[in-house]
Design a protein around this motif. Structure first.
Motif, PDB file in Angstrom:
ATOM      1  N   ARG A 102       0.816  -1.205   0.000  1.00 35.19           N
ATOM      2  CA  ARG A 102       0.000   0.000   0.000  1.00 35.19           C
ATOM      3  C   ARG A 102       0.858   1.267   0.000  1.00 35.19           C
ATOM      4  NH1 ARG A 102      -3.079   0.714   5.358  1.00 35.19           N
ATOM      5  NH2 ARG A 102      -0.994   1.478   5.882  1.00 35.19           N
ATOM      6  N   ASP A 103       1.983   1.247   0.758  1.00 37.54           N
ATOM      7  CA  ASP A 103       2.686   2.503   1.069  1.00 37.54           C
ATOM      8  C   ASP A 103       4.054   2.688   0.414  1.00 37.54           C
ATOM      9  OD1 ASP A 103       0.537   2.938   2.799  1.00 37.54           O
ATOM     10  OD2 ASP A 103       1.579   2.032   4.504  1.00 37.54           O
ATOM     11  N   SER A 172      -7.502  -5.694  -4.384  1.00 36.70           N
ATOM     12  CA  SER A 172      -7.545  -4.436  -3.619  1.00 36.70           C
ATOM     13  C   SER A 172      -7.039  -3.270  -4.462  1.00 36.70           C
ATOM     14  CB  SER A 172      -6.652  -4.527  -2.374  1.00 36.70           C
ATOM     15  OG  SER A 172      -7.294  -5.235  -1.369  1.00 36.70           O
ATOM     16  N   ASP A 176      -9.769  -0.266  -5.047  1.00 33.41           N
ATOM     17  CA  ASP A 176      -9.594   1.074  -4.449  1.00 33.41           C
ATOM     18  C   ASP A 176      -8.133   1.432  -4.180  1.00 33.41           C
ATOM     19  OD1 ASP A 176      -8.981  -0.455  -2.254  1.00 33.41           O
ATOM     20  OD2 ASP A 176     -10.490   0.394  -0.929  1.00 33.41           O
ATOM     21  N   ARG A 177      -7.246   1.042  -5.108  1.00 34.29           N
ATOM     22  CA  ARG A 177      -5.818   1.369  -4.968  1.00 34.29           C
ATOM     23  C   ARG A 177      -5.253   0.892  -3.639  1.00 34.29           C
ATOM     24  NH1 ARG A 177      -2.478   3.028  -8.858  1.00 34.29           N
ATOM     25  NH2 ARG A 177      -1.614   4.789  -7.737  1.00 34.29           N
ATOM     26  N   ARG A 178      -5.742  -0.250  -3.147  1.00 34.52           N
ATOM     27  CA  ARG A 178      -5.260  -0.917  -1.932  1.00 34.52           C
ATOM     28  C   ARG A 178      -5.569  -0.167  -0.634  1.00 34.52           C
ATOM     29  NH1 ARG A 178      -0.429  -1.950  -5.244  1.00 34.52           N
ATOM     30  NH2 ARG A 178      -0.452  -4.090  -5.952  1.00 34.52           N
ATOM     31  N   ARG A 179      -6.476   0.813  -0.659  1.00 31.25           N
ATOM     32  CA  ARG A 179      -6.775   1.538   0.576  1.00 31.25           C
ATOM     33  C   ARG A 179      -7.327   0.606   1.653  1.00 31.25           C
ATOM     34  NH1 ARG A 179      -8.278   5.701  -2.804  1.00 31.25           N
ATOM     35  NH2 ARG A 179     -10.442   5.032  -2.818  1.00 31.25           N
ATOM     36  N   SER A 180      -8.139  -0.404   1.232  1.00 29.04           N
ATOM     37  CA  SER A 180      -8.762  -1.305   2.220  1.00 29.04           C
ATOM     38  C   SER A 180      -8.012  -2.622   2.347  1.00 29.04           C
ATOM     39  CB  SER A 180     -10.206  -1.608   1.805  1.00 29.04           C
ATOM     40  OG  SER A 180     -10.871  -0.437   1.416  1.00 29.04           O
TER      41      SER A 180
END
Lengths: 212, 212
Positions: A102-103, A172, A176-180
């Protein structure tokens, strides 16, 4: 001077990674990377020789992220892993990997470039196999600790866990661009853990794993 | 003549699909497709206008595979689905989908083109959402039939099942071109089903599902 060259290489790599992540390999040009990094196209060619080589460096940077992370969750001689059951370490590791997806811009870009690998005229490292081996070892350790259900085959279960995790982060990304991604991963473990475990530990584990 | 045009379109689509599957979008040219199909480049431009449009037709062909297959396993008014529990129909459906990913050239090529979607200058249908809806409905049906464990949320479980299935077919493709996809899928259900079910049905179900 050596240190400054290293800093330039890192700046170029991160600029390239952020563009590959946003626009993909084909949608990113050397001059885009120059503009974003604040360096010249000449500097890019000097440090990386070509767009292919720069993409390869991003993918290698992605793959290089995992061994130290795996080490942190598997080396029982160091502080982190001591006294924590292997199955719990596996769950914690999976959340650490999910957060990296994600980050971490190099991890994200490397994942995208890997799906676009047919465009890149450079051989990429083989995926999944190292992960399946690492998870197999953790499940074998869980068996030695008495936490793995007797009918579970560690290698086949490891392959399934790696497949399912890969699906979670890819879906994911698309949704939603892996937000969840942490919620989706918790849902996955809620279905997998009861089958893997001799005794359920899922309920109390998730909040801790997500903050680890 | 209409029928002959349809036949030509189908031949071109399948030739393009087999090349996209083998070499990817960027590695396939209109003249490659002409050579494989036995038609001229002119025929390709006449029927499909561009390589982008042809790729889009393959992806649409991939997506069009699913509604009739889902219908076959969910419409309880027709012969196939009657009297078979929803959870069992879901497992059977997943094996049918796995075989399509292994054996159907348009499905295979569409999956590859979807991962290469950033290269294709045409909007592709959104993935996963339709599948998550269809699986949610089957799990809600399983709940009505008393087969879904009380703590399971159908929509979240459906998303997890779709994620995990997507991971299985993608990793299977990377490991051995999906030759072992049915084994990998059976391993996945062996871990998921005990958590989903009120009562275990896994053991006796797999051999049947694989031959369905």
């Amino acid at each position: 001077m050596q240190e400054r060259a290293e800093q330039t290489r890192r700046t170029l790599l991160e600029a390239a990674a952020s563009l590959f992540d946003e626009r993909g390999y084909a949608g990113t040009s050397i001059s885009d990377i120059a503009a974003r990094s604040g360096h010249t196209s000449g500097a890019i060619y000097f440090h990386y020789a070509s767009k292919e080589k720069l993409a390869l460096a991003v993918v290698e940077g992605h793959f290089a992220t995992w061994p130290p992370l795996i080490e942190q969750y598997t080396n029982t001689a160091t502080g982190t892993a001591t006294a924590t059951p292997a199955l719990e370490r596996l769950v914690r590791l999976s959340f650490a990997v999910a957060r990296a997806f994600r980050d971490d811009i190099v991890v994200r870009a490397g994942a995208r470039l890997w799906t676009e690998r047919t465009l890149i005229a450079a051989p990429l490292p083989p995926p999944f196999v190292g992960w399946i081996d690492a998870v197999t070892e953790m499940l074998e350790r869980a068996r030695a600790e008495g936490d793995l259900a007797p009918h579970i085959d560690p290698e086949r279960a490891a392959r399934t866990v790696v497949c399912a995790f890969f699906g979670v982060h890819t879906v994911s990304e698309a949704l939603d661009r892996r937000r969840s991604i942490e919620d989706h991963l918790a849902d996955l473990w809620a279905l997998l853990l009861p089958s893997l475990q001799t005794r359920p530990i899922a309920a109390e584990l998730f909040p801790m794993a997500r903050q680890a």
